[in-house]
Design an enzyme around this catalytic site. Structure first.
Site, mmCIF file in Angstrom:
data_model
loop_
_atom_site.group_PDB
_atom_site.id
_atom_site.type_symbol
_atom_site.label_atom_id
_atom_site.label_comp_id
_atom_site.label_asym_id
_atom_site.label_seq_id
_atom_site.Cartn_x
_atom_site.Cartn_y
_atom_site.Cartn_z
ATOM 1 N N ASN A 10 2.074 -4.475 30.191
ATOM 2 C CA ASN A 10 2.428 -5.542 31.414
ATOM 3 C C ASN A 10 3.895 -5.983 31.465
ATOM 4 O OD1 ASN A 10 2.452 -7.134 33.444
ATOM 5 N ND2 ASN A 10 1.185 -8.694 32.453
ATOM 6 N N LYS A 12 5.680 -7.530 33.397
ATOM 7 C CA LYS A 12 6.114 -8.567 34.045
ATOM 8 C C LYS A 12 7.381 -8.392 34.991
ATOM 9 C CE LYS A 12 3.264 -10.951 30.578
ATOM 10 N NZ LYS A 12 2.812 -12.441 30.080
ATOM 11 N N HIS A 99 -3.655 -11.923 37.368
ATOM 12 C CA HIS A 99 -3.267 -12.424 35.858
ATOM 13 C C HIS A 99 -2.884 -14.029 36.247
ATOM 14 C CE1 HIS A 99 -0.274 -13.190 32.720
ATOM 15 N NE2 HIS A 99 -0.789 -11.937 32.515
ATOM 16 N N GLU A 169 -7.736 -12.883 28.671
ATOM 17 C CA GLU A 169 -6.560 -13.470 28.132
ATOM 18 C C GLU A 169 -6.699 -14.843 28.062
ATOM 19 O OE1 GLU A 169 -3.136 -10.596 29.088
ATOM 20 O OE2 GLU A 169 -3.453 -11.404 30.674
ATOM 21 N N GLY A 232 1.856 -7.662 26.729
ATOM 22 C CA GLY A 232 2.981 -7.965 27.473
ATOM 23 C C GLY A 232 4.265 -8.019 26.717
HETATM 24 P P1 PGA Z 1 1.926 -11.273 25.924
HETATM 25 O O1 PGA Z 1 1.357 -11.001 27.328
HETATM 26 O O2 PGA Z 1 1.488 -10.206 25.190
HETATM 27 O O3 PGA Z 1 3.541 -11.499 25.932
HETATM 28 O O4 PGA Z 1 1.144 -12.550 25.238
HETATM 29 C C1 PGA Z 1 0.250 -10.802 27.633
HETATM 30 C C2 PGA Z 1 0.059 -10.763 29.288
HETATM 31 O O5 PGA Z 1 0.362 -11.758 29.890
HETATM 32 O O6 PGA Z 1 -0.484 -9.744 29.931
#
Ligand code: PGA
Length: 250
Positions: A10, A12, A99, A169, A232
């Site tokens: 992801n 983002k 999300h 999550e 992420g």
């Molecule tokens: P992260 O994000 O691995 O940076 O903690 C995961 C997500 O929000 O899908």
């Protein structure tokens, strides 16, 4: 560890056109590696990059969006929105839905329910994100919260269950480097699987997400009943992502 595992990136709000090279590098690694990885590898990119990826350069890796509109399945007067049909036309096979960073901006359970229906109608697999806040975790409300999020997302989508993947999550774990304890996750995953099996008569893949990295994957890979990971920050650098896969399959 025999079933096909999910490694979902992801990105983002990150990535420029030139950064797509990172994905081609990972594709190359997956292809030339002597070890045959039994995985589903998906990159969920910002809308701006979806049309720019060179489809000829990827075959193992699949592409997904990070959201779709709940307003219309195809087109309409919805400024700033992007529909299931639009991302499907760009070659997406998956989309993240629900999300916490989008729920935070006011997305409701009923929108999520609708988006899953839209995604399925366009042959997009939905990566449904669920998870509790730190406060809910501290007050032992995690399972109640996650159960209700799953229930409201899936209740009108019983015919679409084959095209859904769930990512658990914990919100307090996203981007913080804090990972729940293994015993907690073992128990939690088992409870979610059982609940879905009982209420929806289906074995839906469940992934873990939240601060997954090449440093903690060796312990996270042992979570009982976990079908993969939503990644992420650690998906932004090709080498980090490759290291996660390597360490998973050691
Ligand atoms: P992260 O994000 O691995 O940076 O903690 C995961 C997500 O929000 O899908």
């Amino acid at each position: 560890m025999h079933s096909k595992k999910y490694f979902i990136a992801n990105w983002k709000m990150n990535g420029e056109p030139k950064d797509l090279g990172r994905i081609y590098k990972i594709e190359k690694f997956l292809k030339i590696s002597k070890k045959k990885f039994n995985l589903n590898c998906i990159f969920c990119l910002p809308f701006t990059l979806l049309g720019l990826i060179n489809k000829k350069k990827i075959s193992v890796i699949k592409i997904g969006s990070q959201d779709i509109s709940a307003s219309s399945i195809d087109f309409g007067s919805f400024t700033g929105s992007v529909s299931a049909k639009m991302v499907q036309q760009l070659g997406c096979r998956y989309t993240i839905i629900g999300h916490s960073e989008i729920r935070n901006k006011g997305e409701k359970d009923k929108d999520i329910n609708k988006k899953i229906g839209f995604a399925s109608s366009k042959n997009l697999k939905a990566i449904l994100c669920v998870g509790e806040t730190l406060n809910e975790f501290k007050n032992k409300k995690s399972f109640k919260k996650v159960k209700s999020q799953i229930y409201s997302a899936l209740k009108d989508n019983r015919k679409n269950l084959g095209s859904i993947v769930i990512a658990y999550e914990p919100i307090w774990s996203i981007g913080t480097g804090i990972i729940p304890k293994k015993v907690y996750l073992d128990n939690f995953f088992k409870k979610i699987k059982n609940f879905i099996r009982k209420d929806f008569k289906k074995n839906i893949p469940i992934l873990y997400g939240g601060s997954v990295s090449s440093k903690n994957i060796s312990s996270l890979k042992n979570i009982d009943c976990c079908d993969g990971f939503l990644i992420g920050g650690a998906s932004l650098k090709a080498q980090n992502f490759i290291d996660i896969i390597k360490k998973y399959y050691i």
